[in-house]
Design an enzyme around this catalytic site. Sequence first.
Site, mmCIF file in Angstrom:
data_model
loop_
_atom_site.group_PDB
_atom_site.id
_atom_site.type_symbol
_atom_site.label_atom_id
_atom_site.label_comp_id
_atom_site.label_asym_id
_atom_site.label_seq_id
_atom_site.Cartn_x
_atom_site.Cartn_y
_atom_site.Cartn_z
ATOM 1 N N HIS A 387 -0.432 14.181 -4.200
ATOM 2 C CA HIS A 387 -0.232 12.896 -4.803
ATOM 3 C C HIS A 387 -0.102 11.655 -3.858
ATOM 4 O O HIS A 387 -0.673 10.826 -4.116
ATOM 5 C CB HIS A 387 0.586 12.958 -5.984
ATOM 6 N N ASP A 388 0.598 12.086 -2.832
ATOM 7 C CA ASP A 388 1.014 10.965 -1.679
ATOM 8 C C ASP A 388 0.304 11.241 -0.339
ATOM 9 O O ASP A 388 0.926 10.506 0.600
ATOM 10 C CB ASP A 388 2.486 10.867 -1.717
ATOM 11 N N LYS A 391 -0.138 8.402 2.211
ATOM 12 C CA LYS A 391 0.660 7.942 3.019
ATOM 13 C C LYS A 391 0.518 8.077 4.432
ATOM 14 O O LYS A 391 1.229 7.450 5.113
ATOM 15 C CB LYS A 391 2.209 8.404 2.476
ATOM 16 N N HIS A 416 -1.760 3.334 -0.493
ATOM 17 C CA HIS A 416 -1.641 4.837 -0.207
ATOM 18 C C HIS A 416 -2.476 5.594 -1.286
ATOM 19 O O HIS A 416 -3.001 6.425 -1.126
ATOM 20 C CB HIS A 416 -0.273 5.344 -0.175
ATOM 21 N N HIS A 442 -1.595 8.298 -9.898
ATOM 22 C CA HIS A 442 -0.112 8.472 -10.412
ATOM 23 C C HIS A 442 0.890 7.444 -10.405
ATOM 24 O O HIS A 442 1.920 7.636 -10.891
ATOM 25 C CB HIS A 442 0.279 9.954 -9.512
ATOM 26 N N HIS A 443 0.157 6.256 -10.154
ATOM 27 C CA HIS A 443 1.025 5.023 -10.020
ATOM 28 C C HIS A 443 0.597 4.053 -11.215
ATOM 29 O O HIS A 443 1.251 2.885 -11.162
ATOM 30 C CB HIS A 443 1.034 4.321 -8.629
ATOM 31 N N ASP A 471 6.562 12.950 -10.833
ATOM 32 C CA ASP A 471 7.003 12.199 -9.296
ATOM 33 C C ASP A 471 8.407 11.380 -9.404
ATOM 34 O O ASP A 471 9.214 11.361 -8.514
ATOM 35 C CB ASP A 471 5.838 11.440 -8.694
#
Length: 534
Positions: A387-388, A391, A416, A442-443, A471
Site C-alpha cells: 500500500h505504501d 514512499k 506517494h 487507500h487514502h 492501515d
Amino acid sequence: MNYNQADGLQGEGGSGAEEDMLIFAEEDPAVPEAAEPGRERWEVLIIDDEQQVHQVTKLVLGDFAFDGKKLAFYSAYSAAEGKALIAAHPNAALVLLDVVMEHDSAGLEVVQYIREELLNSAVRIILRTGQPGQAPEQSVIMNYDINDYKEKTELTSQKLFTTVVTALRSYRDIKVIEKSRTGLEEIIKSSPRLFEVQSMRRFASGVLTQLTSIVRVHQDALHCSFAVTRGQEDIFILAASGEYESMRGRRARDVVPPAVITSIEEAFLRKQTVYGGDDITIYFQSKMGMENVIYMNSVASLTEWDRYMVEIYCANVSVAFENIYLNEELESTQREIIYTLGEITENRSRETGHHVKRVAEYSRLLALKYGLSEEEADIIHLASPMHDVGKVGIPDAILNKPGSLTEDEFEVMKTHASLGYDMLKHSHKQVLHAAAIIAQQHHEKYDGSGYPLGRSGEDIHIYGRITAIADVFDALCSDRVYKKAWELERVLDLLVREKGRHFDPRLVDLFMENLHEILAIKNQYSESAAEAAT
C-alpha cells in the site's frame, strides 16, 4: 396363441406328446423371482399376454446363469403394462416381447416407446411371435430397433438358452463401453478443474471426487501425502470423503483404522499400487519426488478396464500435483518478495517492520467478514503490504521528519499514492493489479475528502476501503517518528467517530464486531513477539 412345452418350448429330442404338457399355478406378475440377498441379477422383462409363456420361460431359464449372475424375471401381460414395467426398470438387460397383444402391433409400439421415448438403447429386445404373418420378420428387423426376432414355434429350450446368452453378452459389452465412455468424460471434464484449484488440499479433495465418480465405487476414500517434517517421516491426510471425512488434515497414523493404515504404508513402502480383496491403494509419484496414495474401499467389482483408467488418471494427477506444488512455491516466493518490498518501504521511513504483516492479516480478515470470496481475500492479503510502496519516491527529509509537515511537504507526501499506482499499474498479474488499486486508493475517504482522486462511498474500490481502515488502525497503534502509539480506546473511538466520514460504515461495524480477532493478530505480530522470535 397356444404356446406350451409341446409345440413351442420342447427340449432337444423331446416328444411333444400331450402327456408332456405342464400345468402351472397362477402367479403374481408384479413379484420377481426371489434373488439371493446381496447378489446382483440380470433383470429380464417378459411382456406377453399368454400366462403360460411366462411360466414356461421361467421354467426353462430357472437355473440359467451368465457371468456368475442369475436372472430376475418381471412380468407384464399387455403393451400398457409393458411400458410401465420397462419405465420402472431402466437397468433391465433383456426384454422378451410378444408382438400381438391388445392389437396386432402392440409389441412394436412398446419397442418404439423404449427406444424413442425412454431413449434406452442398451436393453436388448427379442421379439417372440406366434403369428409371424402379422409382423413379417424382414419388415420388423428393418424398421424397428430390435435385436432378435423369433417365432415361438421354433424356440426350443436350447435355442432360447442361446438367444438369451447372446443378448446378455451384448448388453454386458454395451454397458462396459458406456461406463468406460462415462469415465473418459469424467476425466476430460475434470482436467481443467484440476488446475483451477489454488491449494493442495482443495485439489486433493477434487481428485477424490473425480476418481470415485469415474469407477463408481463407494465414497469412502482417503488421499494421503508422504512428507518429512522436522526430520521425521510422516503420512498426512490431504483429503477424505465418506466415513473418513472427519480425518482430513490429520496424521494418518493417529486416526486411520489399523487395516487401512497397513495398506497405505505398504503402498508407500513398495512404491506401487496395492490391490486388496475389497480395497485398492493407489500409489503415484511426481517427477519431483512428491509421493501420494489414494485409498478406496468397496472396489471388489473393479474390472481390468476400471483399474487401467484409475492408473491413467493418477498418472495425470501426479503431473497436476507437481504443477500445483510449483505454483504454490511461486506464490510463496511472490509473497516473500511483496512483504520484503513493503518492509523496505517501512524501514526506509523508520516505521515498524511488522506493520505490513499486520495490515495484510487485518485486511484478509475484514475481506472475509465483508463477504468476499476466499480467493479475493487471499489476493488482498498478498497485495495490501504494497500500500505504501510509493514512499520510495518521497525525499528522506519529508518521509522521516520528526515534527508536523508543512502544507507543501504534505502535498509532496500525498504523491506517494499516485507514485505507487504508477509503479504497479502496468502489470497484468492479478496480485500486482490489486496492489496498484490499493496503493492509489487507500487514502481515499468515504465522504470524498481523501486523496489523490477524491472518490467517495462505493466508488472507492473495496480493496482500498478495507486497507484504509487496516492501515490507519495499525498506524495509530504503533510508534512513528512523528508520534507515540495511541492507547487502544482512543484508536477505537476515532474509528467510530470517522464511521461514514473517513471509513466505510459497514467495515467499521465489522471491525468492532470482530475486535477479538483483530487484537489476536495485533498480539501475534507485535514488535515484542518479533523480538522474542529472534
